[in-house]
Design an enzyme around this catalytic site. Structure first.
Site, PDB file in Angstrom:
ATOM      1  CG  ASP A   1     -45.566  53.354 -30.663  1.00  0.00           C
ATOM      2  OD1 ASP A   1     -46.646  52.962 -31.135  1.00  0.00           O
ATOM      3  OD2 ASP A   1     -45.047  52.829 -29.670  1.00  0.00           O
TER       4      ASP A   1
ATOM      5  CG  HIS B   1     -45.378  50.986 -34.574  1.00  0.00           C
ATOM      6  ND1 HIS B   1     -45.310  50.577 -33.262  1.00  0.00           N
ATOM      7  CD2 HIS B   1     -44.112  50.916 -35.047  1.00  0.00           C
ATOM      8  CE1 HIS B   1     -44.054  50.285 -32.954  1.00  0.00           C
ATOM      9  NE2 HIS B   1     -43.306  50.498 -34.024  1.00  0.00           N
TER      10      HIS B   1
END
Length: 364
Positions: free
Chosen positions: A189, A212
Site C-alpha cells: 500500500d 502505492h
C-alpha cells in the site's frame, strides 16, 4: 545452517519489565541480540517517570493466532502516552501478517471486510525517536504515529510483499512536527500516508517501492472535516509504484489541505507519478457526486524527473465546485518508458508553470 528457536514471550512478563523501567530514572529495556520472541498483543502505557529507551537487538514476531487480538483488533504493539521515548537497536519487528492478508476482503472479495492490527503504533507520544529498525510483514499498517508531537523516524527498513493488502509503511495522523528520513519502504500500500490533523511533516531521503507511492489522505471520507498543512516531501526515489506523489480526497468532505511541497523526486517506471484526486472513491459501489470537498491549495511540485509506466504522468482531477488553487509545476521532466512523451490531464486546477515542464498542463 543456523537454527533459530522462537521463544514465547508472555505479554505479562514484558509488561512487568516495562513497568519497572517506566517507574525508574533513565531506564533501558532490551530485547537481546540473536533472540527470537513470539509476542501476543501488548500495550506499553505511560506516562513514565523519565525518558526511556527500548533497545531491540533481536527479533520480535507477532502471534499468528488471530483470536489473540479479540480484545483489541487494531493494535499489536502499542506505545501510549509516553514522553521522551527512544525505540531503536537494529532488530526486527515481524508482524507475521500472512494469515491476515489471506483473510482480507481485498484478496478474497467473498469475505467480509474487517479491521486488522497495526504492527507498531505510537499514540499520544511526545519527543519520540524511532530509528534503525526493520519492520516487516505487518498484519496491516506497519508503523503508525497518531496524535504525537515531536517525532524523528529514521533509518527504518519497512518491507512486505507488493500484493499484501493495506500494509502502509508509515502512517501519520493528527501528528505535528514529525521528520521521516533516510528510510527504505516497500509494501502493498502507501509507502507513507499522511492523514488528517497532521502539520509540519518533513519526509526526506526515502526510497519507496513496491507500493502505492507517497500519499496525503485520503481526506474527508464519510463527509468528515479534514485539515493538513505544511508538508514537505523531498529527495525521494520511487520505483515501480502504482502511484507517485498523491493527494486524495473524498467528495462530501470539508476542510483544507494546504502548503504542500514535493521537491527533488526521482521516478522510475511509476504509474501516474503526480496525482491530485478530489474524487477519490475506494469502495465497491460508486460514490455519489457531491459538491462539498476538502480544499486543496498551495501545492508545489518542483524538480521531479524520471519515467512513467502510464501515458498520463500528471493527473490533476479537481472538484468542479472548488477547483485546486495555487498549484505550481516547476522543472518537471517525466517521460513514458522508452523516451516517449507523456501526457498531463489537468481538470479544474489553477496551475502556474515555471521553468521547463514536461508534460505540460497548458497543452493538455
Amino acid at each position: 545452517m543456523e537454527l533459530k528457536v522462537m521463544e514465547v514471550m508472555q505479554p505479562s512478563a514484558f509488561k512487568k519489565a516495562w513497568e519497572a523501567a517506566c517507574s525508574s530514572e533513565g531506564s533501558v529495556l532490551v530485547v537481546p541480540k540473536n533472540k527470537n520472541y513470539l509476542l501476543k498483543p501488548i500495550t506499553f502505557q505511560g506516562p513514565c517517570k523519565s525518558g526511556i529507551t527500548v533497545q531491540i537487538y533481536g527479533t520480535v514476531q507477532a502471534s499468528a493466532d488471530r483470536s489473540a487480538y479479540s480484545s483489541d483488533i487494531a493494535h499489536w504493539i502499542l506505545f501510549e502516552n509516553v514522553q521522551n521515548l527512544v525505540v531503536q537497536g537494529g532488530g526486527v519487528i515481524n508482524g507475521n501478517g500472512k494469515t491476515w492478508w489471506e483473510n482480507s476482503c481485498k484478496v478474497n472479495d467473498e469475505l467480509p471486510c474487517k479491521e486488522a492490527p497495526t504492527a507498531l503504533t505510537f499514540y499520544n507520544c511526545k519527543n519520540l525517536v524511532v530509528k534503525n529498525l526493520k519492520i516487516q510483514n505487518a498484519q496491516q499498517i506497519h508503523v503508525s504515529f497518531e496524535n504525537c508531537v515531536g517525532v524523528q523516524a529514521s533509518g527504518l527498513t519497512i518491507i512486505a510483499p507488493g500484493n499484501s493488502p493495506n500494509t502502509d509503511g508509515i502512517h501519520v495522523a493528527g501528528t505535528q512536527n514529525i521528520q521521516i528520513s533516510n528510510s527504505v519502504i516497500g509494501t502493498g500500500d502507501d509507502c507513507i500516508s499522511i492523514a488528517s490533523g497532521s502539520q509540519k511533516v518533513q519526509v526526506t531521503g526515502v526510497t519507496c517501492g513496491p507500493g502505492h507511492g507517497i500519499s496525503i489522505g485520503s481526506l474527508g471520507s464519510g463527509d468528515t472535516e479534514s485539515h493538513i498543512s505544511d508538508v514537505t516531501v523531498s529527495d525521494a526515489t520511487l520505483s515501480g509504484t502504482t502511484k507517485g506523489v498523491r493527494i486524495k480526497t473524498w467528495q462530501g468532505g470539508s476542510g483544507i489541505a494546504s502548503n504542500i511541497k514535493f521537491q527533488n523526486i526521482v521516478m522510475h517506471n511509476v504509474d501516474n507519478p503526480i496525482i491530485i484526486d478530489q474524487k477519490y472513491c475506494d469502495q465497491a459501489k460508486p460514490c455519489k457526486s457531491q459538491s462539498s470537498t476538502v480544499l486543496v491549495q498551495n501545492v508545489l511540485y518542483q524538480n521531479i524527473k524520471g519515467t512513467s509506466s502510464s501515458n498520463e504522468a500528471i493527473q490533476l482531477n479537481c472538484s468542479d465546485d472548488f477547483p485546486c488553487e495555487g498549484i505550481v509545476l516547476q522543472d518537471i521532466n517525466i517521460q513514458v518508458g522508452g523516451g516517449k512523451a507523456a501526457k498531463a490531464v489537468c481538470n479544474n486546477a489553477r496551475v502556474t508553470q515555471k521553468g521547463d515542464v514536461s508534460p505540460n498542463c497548458m497543452e493538455a
